[in-house]
Scaffold this motif. Structure first.
Motif, PDB file in Angstrom:
ATOM      1  N   UNK A 129      -5.499  -6.600   2.196  1.00 30.07           N
ATOM      2  CA  UNK A 129      -5.308  -6.871   0.863  1.00 30.07           C
ATOM      3  C   UNK A 129      -6.672  -6.484   0.162  1.00 30.07           C
ATOM      4  N   UNK A 130      -7.871  -6.949   0.831  1.00 31.43           N
ATOM      5  CA  UNK A 130      -8.965  -6.537   0.208  1.00 31.43           C
ATOM      6  C   UNK A 130      -9.303  -5.018  -0.091  1.00 31.43           C
ATOM      7  N   UNK A 131      -8.651  -4.347   0.647  1.00 27.58           N
ATOM      8  CA  UNK A 131      -8.902  -2.694   0.263  1.00 27.58           C
ATOM      9  C   UNK A 131      -7.816  -2.286  -0.753  1.00 27.58           C
ATOM     10  N   UNK A 132      -6.660  -2.916  -0.483  1.00 28.16           N
ATOM     11  CA  UNK A 132      -5.715  -2.571  -1.537  1.00 28.16           C
ATOM     12  C   UNK A 132      -6.028  -2.979  -2.831  1.00 28.16           C
ATOM     13  N   UNK A 133      -6.747  -4.181  -2.874  1.00 27.65           N
ATOM     14  CA  UNK A 133      -7.346  -4.454  -4.332  1.00 27.65           C
ATOM     15  C   UNK A 133      -8.271  -3.611  -4.953  1.00 27.65           C
ATOM     16  N   UNK A 134      -8.915  -3.159  -4.282  1.00 32.04           N
ATOM     17  CA  UNK A 134     -10.065  -2.308  -4.803  1.00 32.04           C
ATOM     18  C   UNK A 134     -10.011  -0.754  -4.599  1.00 32.04           C
ATOM     19  N   UNK A 135      -8.592  -0.297  -4.424  1.00 30.98           N
ATOM     20  CA  UNK A 135      -8.266   1.251  -4.289  1.00 30.98           C
ATOM     21  C   UNK A 135      -7.637   1.443  -5.517  1.00 30.98           C
ATOM     22  N   UNK A 136      -7.554   2.690  -5.967  1.00 26.85           N
ATOM     23  CA  UNK A 136      -6.930   2.937  -7.240  1.00 26.85           C
ATOM     24  C   UNK A 136      -5.221   2.842  -7.210  1.00 26.85           C
ATOM     25  N   UNK A 137      -4.580   3.256  -5.989  1.00 26.63           N
ATOM     26  CA  UNK A 137      -3.352   3.303  -5.961  1.00 26.63           C
ATOM     27  C   UNK A 137      -3.055   2.722  -4.331  1.00 26.63           C
ATOM     28  N   UNK A 138      -1.739   2.266  -4.306  1.00 25.64           N
ATOM     29  CA  UNK A 138      -1.238   1.939  -2.976  1.00 25.64           C
ATOM     30  C   UNK A 138       0.167   2.088  -3.102  1.00 25.64           C
ATOM     31  N   UNK A 139       0.748   2.628  -1.651  1.00 26.72           N
ATOM     32  CA  UNK A 139       1.988   2.658  -1.669  1.00 26.72           C
ATOM     33  C   UNK A 139       2.549   3.339  -0.322  1.00 26.72           C
ATOM     34  N   UNK A 140       3.940   3.382  -0.098  1.00 26.39           N
ATOM     35  CA  UNK A 140       4.541   3.766   0.820  1.00 26.39           C
ATOM     36  C   UNK A 140       4.024   5.420   1.443  1.00 26.39           C
ATOM     37  N   UNK A 141       4.511   5.770   2.559  1.00 34.21           N
ATOM     38  CA  UNK A 141       4.309   7.074   2.985  1.00 34.21           C
ATOM     39  C   UNK A 141       4.870   8.003   1.801  1.00 34.21           C
ATOM     40  N   UNK A 142       6.013   7.877   1.285  1.00 33.62           N
ATOM     41  CA  UNK A 142       6.743   8.745   0.534  1.00 33.62           C
ATOM     42  C   UNK A 142       5.844   8.535  -0.887  1.00 33.62           C
TER      43      UNK A 142
END
Ligand code: SF4
Length: 362
Positions: A255-268
């Motif tokens: 979560x700590x990485x997802x929170x500070x990334x620009x975007x997050x999502x599945x492989x697709x």
């Protein structure tokens, strides 16, 4: 579980060039009755022979809808199991190397899950809805199906968890704590207030009966060792050295990485986002190395690197080699069915119940 047998000398001794030629020749002989499915994380030497590429669900759906008698699944064990379930056990589904498992799926043994379930219900918890990520064994999928639960993928996890939360007092999410936490947080749930981490090695997952009663979402203590290789430090480093680079990560990251990334999502989602971005875009991507390298090769007009500059390879997925593929095809031509993945009928029926609930939502 079956063990992978050593490859026979006539296959093992082939040069890569000869192995490619053999695969092509065998494919021609086998015709349309045989399809090769390749997961995005496969090596290039394998994926170049795939009739279809995709994530686990897309490939399982292709297997289901195809008329081919033989399905060679270049992926990992749970994917081949899902293909066997979805094809009603009526086709030959083969995994070219039986050592190609999934470390995350192995973190949720169905016996441990059943023990935890019993403990929770004995402690008074009621109306628990089990949800398992598709990255899980057929045995766990069947357990979930039998207990009124549902399966999700990283693409549809939001809709699935919403459904489960509306249906039950608690959602018990297996096996990836990070996917469960990231998606539930995105739905407005607070990790500290609304969720707990269930450690199967501890009584009641490491909590009191009062605590488990008060938390809406129980996250099984499992994770993907590949996505665990991405860190907050790597994100900060990219921000410092290349602020124009966008950071795009898979929700199996913490979560700590997802929170500070620009975007997050599945492989697709990752693939489509990169495809849709303009020439000159810069991306640092937090997912398995083969997919990132392939995206970089397919989009030379964009700068695409891995968020982790060292290694983030799925070692089990990587076990499927060109020579294993040649061996399975050679067997088919000679009437042998190597490495069949077969799910027991009762287990398949129960798993299907959970899969059908997912298909109704997505
Ligand atoms: S990348 Fe992670 S979740 Fe995917 S197959 Fe490998 S170990 Fe399993």
């Amino acid at each position: 579980m079956q063990q992978q047998q050593p490859l026979p000398a006539h296959i093992a001794s082939l040069t890569d060039q000869d192995a490619h030629a053999l695969v092509n020749r065998l494919r021609e002989q086998l015709g349309k009755d045989t399809i090769i499915l390749g997961h995005h994380y496969q090596r290039d030497e394998v994926i170049q022979h795939a009739d279809f590429t995709g994530d686990s669900l897309k490939l399982a759906r292709i297997a289901r809808d195809s008329k081919a008698k033989n399905i060679i699944f270049c992926g990992v064990h749970f994917m081949a199991e899902t293909a066997d379930i979805l094809t009603g056990g009526e086709r030959f589904v083969s995994l070219p190397d039986l050592g190609a498992g999934c470390d995350m799926a192995d973190m949720a043994e169905v016996r441990d899950v059943a023990d935890s379930w019993l403990e929770a219900t004995k402690a008074g918890a009621k109306n628990i809805i089990p949800v398992t990520y598709i990255n899980s064994s057929a045995a766990l999928k069947a357990f979930v199906g039998k207990n009124g639960g549902i399966i999700c993928t990283s693409s549809n996890a939001k809709a699935v968890i919403t459904w489960a939360l509306e249906k039950g007092n608690h959602v018990f999410f297996f096996p990836d704590q990070h996917l469960g936490r990231n998606i539930a947080k995105g739905l407005g749930f607070d990790p500290a207030r609304d969720m707990l981490l269930w450690d199967p090695k501890k009584p009641l997952g490491g909590h009191s009966a009062e605590t488990i009663a008060s938390k809406k979402i129980w996250l099984w203590k499992g994770h993907c060792p590949v996505h665990a290789l991405f860190t907050v430090h790597q994100v900060k480093k990219i921000r410092e050295t290349s602020p124009e680079t966008k950071i795009l990560v898979h929700p199996e990251c913490a979560m700590e990485i997802v929170d500070i990334s620009d975007l997050s999502g599945s492989t697709d989602y990752i693939i489509k986002t990169v495809e849709a971005s303009p020439a000159g875009s810069k991306w640092a991507i937090g997912t398995e190395k083969h997919l990132v390298e392939r995206l970089a090769a397919q989009h030379p007009d964009k700068t695409i690197t891995s968020l982790n500059p060292f290694t983030c390879l799925c070692g089990t997925m990587n076990r499927i080699s060109l020579h294993n593929l040649a061996w399975v095809l050679d067997g088919l031509v000679n009437g042998e069915h190597y490495n069949q993945i077969k799910v027991l009928p009762d287990m398949a029926n129960d798993s299907m119940a959970a899969l059908n609930r997912m298909f109704e939502l997505s």
